[in-house]
Design an enzyme around this catalytic site. Structure first.
Site, mmCIF file in Angstrom:
data_model
loop_
_atom_site.group_PDB
_atom_site.id
_atom_site.type_symbol
_atom_site.label_atom_id
_atom_site.label_comp_id
_atom_site.label_asym_id
_atom_site.label_seq_id
_atom_site.Cartn_x
_atom_site.Cartn_y
_atom_site.Cartn_z
ATOM 1 N N SER A 1 -12.974 38.327 16.796
ATOM 2 C CA SER A 1 -13.619 37.520 15.760
ATOM 3 C C SER A 1 -12.595 37.002 14.748
ATOM 4 C CB SER A 1 -14.687 38.340 15.042
ATOM 5 O OG SER A 1 -15.555 38.946 15.961
HETATM 6 N N1 SAH Z 1 -15.458 43.184 17.374
HETATM 7 C C1 SAH Z 1 -14.731 42.597 18.457
HETATM 8 C C2 SAH Z 1 -15.331 41.275 18.870
HETATM 9 C C3 SAH Z 1 -15.581 41.232 20.344
HETATM 10 S S1 SAH Z 1 -16.536 39.880 20.924
HETATM 11 C C4 SAH Z 1 -13.250 42.494 18.147
HETATM 12 O O1 SAH Z 1 -12.839 42.826 17.031
HETATM 13 O O2 SAH Z 1 -12.504 42.144 19.034
HETATM 14 C C5 SAH Z 1 -18.105 40.624 21.173
HETATM 15 C C6 SAH Z 1 -18.196 41.712 22.177
HETATM 16 O O3 SAH Z 1 -19.564 42.090 22.276
HETATM 17 C C7 SAH Z 1 -17.770 41.345 23.595
HETATM 18 O O4 SAH Z 1 -16.734 42.191 23.994
HETATM 19 C C8 SAH Z 1 -19.033 41.572 24.432
HETATM 20 O O5 SAH Z 1 -18.780 42.102 25.715
HETATM 21 C C9 SAH Z 1 -19.776 42.578 23.582
HETATM 22 N N2 SAH Z 1 -21.212 42.682 23.822
HETATM 23 C C10 SAH Z 1 -22.120 41.709 24.067
HETATM 24 N N3 SAH Z 1 -23.341 42.234 24.256
HETATM 25 C C11 SAH Z 1 -23.202 43.592 24.096
HETATM 26 C C12 SAH Z 1 -24.093 44.706 24.189
HETATM 27 N N4 SAH Z 1 -25.402 44.563 24.472
HETATM 28 N N5 SAH Z 1 -23.586 45.939 23.986
HETATM 29 C C13 SAH Z 1 -22.288 46.145 23.718
HETATM 30 N N6 SAH Z 1 -21.394 45.140 23.633
HETATM 31 C C14 SAH Z 1 -21.843 43.879 23.833
#
Ligand code: SAH
Length: 253
Positions: free
Chosen positions: A100
């Site tokens: 993000s």
């Molecule tokens: N906070 C992260 C952002 C990752 S992007 C960072 O700092 O890098 C969002 C993430 O949410 C992705 O990796 C995706 O696989 C995950 N995601 C989407 N739906 C989800 C769910 N139901 N449970 C857990 N993770 C999920």
């Protein structure tokens, strides 16, 4: 354009502050080695400038600014993207997902902290991704439970976070739409992926007085941050600004 003094920063390879083409003689401190042009390669200074830009956008909570100024975002991105690690942008982290944008991370955490002092209690993060936000949260909360549904990213986050030895971060592989009941009740829940609605499980697992911040798709089809506040009498939802997050998906993969 925002001012970006000191860019481009080169962290091409090697540990912090050791730019390959500007490496100081071994006898000297390897912590900071100035380039011939005098550009700073100290990632702390580059993060401090990122924090200044975030503060200029209206983030004032000192806890948030301290956390963003401390966590080394460049350690969470692919080596080919390290030069962009302190720009205010989301970046690919593999498997179609993104880390993000720092200003959005700051904004969301500031919303969770509003009205509190000191550290937040237990926090649940949905979407560990590369683990960056979990590391930021570890500095403002007592415990962080972070769930990821993609095994590859769950493992990548584990690898990325290993060197930081954050005893209060618990990485979980599973479907975060179900929350994580074992850690409940949570003082705060933060989603890094956008769903159609805030799942009931999250509201159930939220402590009274707690807050959820989650990107959510509105009836208009646009995605916006939704703030959920749970009081003894009600659960109140407030729609905030438009955002662009990867989709929240059910199940594991
Ligand atoms: N906070 C992260 C952002 C990752 S992007 C960072 O700092 O890098 C969002 C993430 O949410 C992705 O990796 C995706 O696989 C995950 N995601 C989407 N739906 C989800 C769910 N139901 N449970 C857990 N993770 C999920």
């Amino acid at each position: 354009m925002t001012r970006r003094p000191g860019f481009p920063a080169r962290f091409d390879q090697g540990p912090l502050g050791q730019a390959p083409r500007a490496r100081a003689p071994v006898a000297q401190s390897a912590v900071q080695s100035p380039t011939p042009t005098g550009l700073g390669l100290d990632s702390h200074a580059i993060r401090a400038r990122m924090v200044q830009r975030i503060a200029a956008q209206g983030i004032i909570d000192a806890r948030v600014l301290e956390a963003l100024g401390t966590v080394e975002r460049h350690r969470f991105v692919d080596s080919a993207l390290v030069n962009q690690a302190y720009e205010d942008t989301s970046l690919p982290i593999g498997l179609g997902q993104t880390i993000s944008k720092p200003s959005v991370v700051a904004r969301m955490i500031e919303l969770l902290l509003a009205g509190t002092q000191g550290r937040l209690g237990r926090v649940l993060e949905i979407g560990t991704g590369c683990g960056y936000q979990a590391a930021v949260l570890s500095r403002v909360a007592t415990e962080v439970y972070s769930v990821e549904r993609l095994r590859g990213l769950h493992e990548k986050a584990r690898e990325n976070l290993r060197t930081f030895r954050l005893a209060n971060v618990h990485l979980l592989f599973g479907d975060g739409m179900l929350g994580y009941p074992k850690g409940a009740p949570y003082a705060a829940i933060i989603a890094a992926a956008g769903g159609e609605a805030v799942p009931a499980a999250w509201v159930d697992q939220l402590a009274v007085g707690g807050r959820i911040i989650a990107p959510t798709v509105l009836a208009t089809g646009q995605q916006a941050l939704v703030l959920v506040e749970k009081t003894p009498l009600q659960v109140r939802q407030t729609v905030l600004e438009t955002v662009h997050f990867v989709p929240l998906k059910s199940g594991i993969a």
